[in-house]
Scaffold this active site. Structure first.
Site, mmCIF file in Angstrom:
data_model
loop_
_atom_site.group_PDB
_atom_site.id
_atom_site.type_symbol
_atom_site.label_atom_id
_atom_site.label_comp_id
_atom_site.label_asym_id
_atom_site.label_seq_id
_atom_site.Cartn_x
_atom_site.Cartn_y
_atom_site.Cartn_z
ATOM 1 N N GLU A 67 10.731 -3.690 5.730
ATOM 2 C CA GLU A 67 11.374 -2.384 5.686
ATOM 3 C C GLU A 67 10.415 -1.287 6.169
ATOM 4 O O GLU A 67 9.209 -1.371 5.963
ATOM 5 C CB GLU A 67 11.847 -2.072 4.271
ATOM 6 C CG GLU A 67 12.960 -3.030 3.842
ATOM 7 C CD GLU A 67 13.619 -2.646 2.528
ATOM 8 O OE1 GLU A 67 14.862 -2.578 2.506
ATOM 9 O OE2 GLU A 67 12.907 -2.419 1.533
ATOM 10 N N CYS A 127 6.623 5.627 7.018
ATOM 11 C CA CYS A 127 5.905 4.710 6.126
ATOM 12 C C CYS A 127 6.060 3.305 6.697
ATOM 13 O O CYS A 127 7.173 2.782 6.761
ATOM 14 C CB CYS A 127 6.520 4.817 4.730
ATOM 15 S SG CYS A 127 5.816 3.670 3.544
ATOM 16 N N CYS A 142 3.671 -9.538 -0.110
ATOM 17 C CA CYS A 142 2.299 -9.111 -0.385
ATOM 18 C C CYS A 142 1.672 -10.092 -1.363
ATOM 19 O O CYS A 142 2.317 -10.513 -2.318
ATOM 20 C CB CYS A 142 2.286 -7.698 -0.970
ATOM 21 S SG CYS A 142 0.624 -7.078 -1.275
ATOM 22 N N CYS A 162 0.857 -6.820 -7.588
ATOM 23 C CA CYS A 162 0.767 -5.807 -8.651
ATOM 24 C C CYS A 162 2.052 -5.879 -9.494
ATOM 25 O O CYS A 162 3.146 -6.016 -8.953
ATOM 26 C CB CYS A 162 0.620 -4.414 -8.055
ATOM 27 S SG CYS A 162 -0.795 -4.273 -6.969
ATOM 28 N N CYS A 185 5.097 -3.440 -8.807
ATOM 29 C CA CYS A 185 5.564 -3.236 -7.429
ATOM 30 C C CYS A 185 6.622 -4.255 -7.024
ATOM 31 O O CYS A 185 6.422 -5.461 -7.179
ATOM 32 C CB CYS A 185 4.363 -3.305 -6.485
ATOM 33 S SG CYS A 185 4.822 -3.205 -4.751
ATOM 34 N N CYS A 187 8.204 4.632 -3.033
ATOM 35 C CA CYS A 187 6.992 3.813 -3.150
ATOM 36 C C CYS A 187 7.214 2.642 -4.075
ATOM 37 O O CYS A 187 7.692 2.807 -5.193
ATOM 38 C CB CYS A 187 5.855 4.627 -3.748
ATOM 39 S SG CYS A 187 5.015 5.594 -2.552
HETATM 40 N N1 SAH Z 1 -0.535 -2.226 -0.588
HETATM 41 C C1 SAH Z 1 -0.986 -0.902 -0.444
HETATM 42 C C2 SAH Z 1 -0.001 -0.009 0.276
HETATM 43 C C3 SAH Z 1 1.457 -0.147 -0.077
HETATM 44 S S1 SAH Z 1 1.946 0.337 -1.693
HETATM 45 C C4 SAH Z 1 -1.349 -0.307 -1.789
HETATM 46 O O1 SAH Z 1 -1.039 -0.912 -2.797
HETATM 47 O O2 SAH Z 1 -1.976 0.737 -1.795
HETATM 48 C C5 SAH Z 1 2.037 2.107 -1.574
HETATM 49 C C6 SAH Z 1 1.871 2.827 -2.913
HETATM 50 O O3 SAH Z 1 3.017 2.659 -3.758
HETATM 51 C C7 SAH Z 1 0.686 2.335 -3.730
HETATM 52 O O4 SAH Z 1 -0.067 3.383 -4.268
HETATM 53 C C8 SAH Z 1 1.379 1.568 -4.801
HETATM 54 O O5 SAH Z 1 0.551 1.383 -5.887
HETATM 55 C C9 SAH Z 1 2.587 2.415 -5.078
HETATM 56 N N2 SAH Z 1 3.622 1.747 -5.847
HETATM 57 C C10 SAH Z 1 3.849 0.431 -5.978
HETATM 58 N N3 SAH Z 1 4.901 0.200 -6.802
HETATM 59 C C11 SAH Z 1 5.340 1.406 -7.208
HETATM 60 C C12 SAH Z 1 6.418 1.826 -8.043
HETATM 61 N N4 SAH Z 1 7.243 0.955 -8.596
HETATM 62 N N5 SAH Z 1 6.587 3.156 -8.221
HETATM 63 C C13 SAH Z 1 5.783 4.048 -7.610
HETATM 64 N N6 SAH Z 1 4.761 3.709 -6.796
HETATM 65 C C14 SAH Z 1 4.539 2.400 -6.600
HETATM 66 FE FE1 SF4 Z 2 0.970 -5.206 -2.581
HETATM 67 FE FE2 SF4 Z 2 2.673 -3.608 -3.868
HETATM 68 FE FE3 SF4 Z 2 0.240 -4.041 -4.874
HETATM 69 FE FE4 SF4 Z 2 0.524 -2.551 -2.643
HETATM 70 S S1 SF4 Z 2 1.297 -2.059 -4.675
HETATM 71 S S2 SF4 Z 2 -0.955 -4.195 -3.016
HETATM 72 S S3 SF4 Z 2 2.276 -3.611 -1.660
HETATM 73 S S4 SF4 Z 2 1.843 -5.599 -4.598
#
Ligand code: SAH
Ligand code: SF4
Length: 361
Positions: free
Chosen positions: A92, A105, A112, A116, A119, A345
């Site tokens: 996406e 974006c 990934c 996390c 996420c 995000c």
């Molecule tokens: N993988 C990279 C970039 C993509 S994620 C990273 O983790 O930085 C982009 C941002 O969205 C990151 O700061 C991530 O921590 C945040 N993010 C992930 N899940 C989220 C959620 N459910 N609500 C708000 N931000 C989130």
């Molecule tokens: Fe991967 Fe989501 Fe963690 Fe970014 S926030 S590193 S996209 S799992």
């Protein structure tokens, strides 16, 4: 014969391809302009090239956009595309408009590997890295949609910024990501300045310095917790690269950039987990210890179907922000965009799943 795809080749690689078919180097410059300055995908329309040359190019090369599977526009005008590449893999891409500018974006991987807990993308296992061409093409799809070709030369662009914050961990795919960002920032083509590109990482410590060395764009670190104990609970990568190493990586980045280039720390506000005044104070001590020029971005948690966390209350977020600001750090609260179409995000995901409603028996 398999045609060579031109999107994603570096300037040198494009020159080599042009030489292979027996053409002069200046043809590569013309092609670069057509592809990245004008956004042209049809060799037949490259009118400053002879008819014969156009036919020869079309025989040997292709200029392809990914297939747009679906396209959604949110109430707040955030625009999300589900894109499919030649092998059927999907990702996406999101465009987030502001009044007189906007950020695209982009994603860097299908899924990934970092996983996390908060996420949505992280709940989709890694399938593969995106190629440089697949990363560049996402921006081009967005530009096609807004008709912003040829590349505007003034500062008023709809698509003015790039945030590498879509699906995937960019520093798990650094070669393709930096190659793509060099193409996107090249002044003879799409020309998004490095100052308007932000790469966000979960903290692949040994690679953080590359962001300065390879490109010199802005750096954002997904910190999300003030100590290792809490960070490891929500980000398993912290067991591999604990906070100390991540912050040393940030020091390396800062030492190579011009003074005043702050690192942005993204901090997700999770209810009753990392949102207390003590957490804010611990964060300040951490920044002081590492002498980092830093600013914070407080991110309201965007829920997704099946997630375990809840967003902090507005009062808590405000109080947290005030503590950081009183200590001299910028700490704005980011406004969530495109939530209604799961474009905010951490909400991106390109594979369907059955979501069990936990409340049901
Ligand atoms: N993988 C990279 C970039 C993509 S994620 C990273 O983790 O930085 C982009 C941002 O969205 C990151 O700061 C991530 O921590 C945040 N993010 C992930 N899940 C989220 C959620 N459910 N609500 C708000 N931000 C989130
Ligand atoms: Fe991967 Fe989501 Fe963690 Fe970014 S926030 S590193 S996209 S799992």
């Amino acid at each position: 014969m398999q045609k060579t795809e031109l999107i994603g080749l570096s300037k040198q690689e494009l020159a080599d391809e042009v030489a292979k078919i027996g053409e002069k180097p200046f043809r590569a410059k013309q092609l670069w302009q057509w592809i990245y300055f004008r956004g042209e995908t049809d060799f037949e329309k490259m009118t400053n090239l002879s008819k014969d040359l156009r036919a020869k190019l079309a025989e040997n090369f292709s200029i392809t956009r990914p297939k747009i599977v679906t396209e959604q526009i949110s109430k707040d005008k955030t625009h999300k595309w589900l894109l499919e590449f030649a092998d059927g893999q999907r990702i996406e891409t999101v465009y987030i408009p502001e009044e007189d500018r906007g950020a695209v974006c982009i994603s860097t991987q299908v899924g990934c590997a970092v996983g996390c807990r908060f996420c949505h993308t992280g709940s989709q296992k890694i399938t593969r890295n995106l190629s440089a061409g697949e990363i560049v093409a996402q921006f081009m799809v967005a530009r096609d949609a807004y008709g912003e070709w040829p590349s505007p030369t003034n500062e008023t662009r709809y698509l003015s910024n790039i945030v590498v914050m879509g699906m995937g961990e960019p520093l798990h795919n650094p070669d393709n990501v930096f190659k793509a960002l060099k193409i996107l920032s090249d002044g003879d083509g799409i020309a998004i300045s490095k100052r308007k590109i932000t790469l966000s990482t979960s903290g692949i410590a040994p690679k953080i310095g590359l962001v300065a060395k390879e490109l010199g764009c802005k750096l954002a670190i997904s910190l999300h917790a003030p100590n290792n104990e809490k960070r490891s609970q929500i980000m398993p990568i912290n067991n591999r690269y604990p906070i100390e190493e991540v912050l040393k990586g940030c020091q390396e980045y800062q030492s190579q950039m011009s003074p005043g280039r702050y690192v942005t720390f993204e901090y997700l506000m999770l209810k009753d987990f990392n949102d207390s005044p003590e957490d804010a104070k611990e964060l300040i001590s951490l920044m002081k210890k590492y002498k980092l020029g830093a600013k914070f971005n407080l991110i309201p948690f965007n829920p997704w179907p099946g997630c375990d966390y809840q967003p902090s209350s507005n009062n808590k977020v405000r109080a947290f922000s005030e503590i950081l600001e009183a200590a001299g750090y910028e700490a704005p609260v980011r406004v969530a965009r495109g939530q209604d179409i799961l474009a905010a995000c951490g909400q991106l995901k390109s594979k369907k799943e059955v979501v069990l409603n936990k409340k049901e028996p």
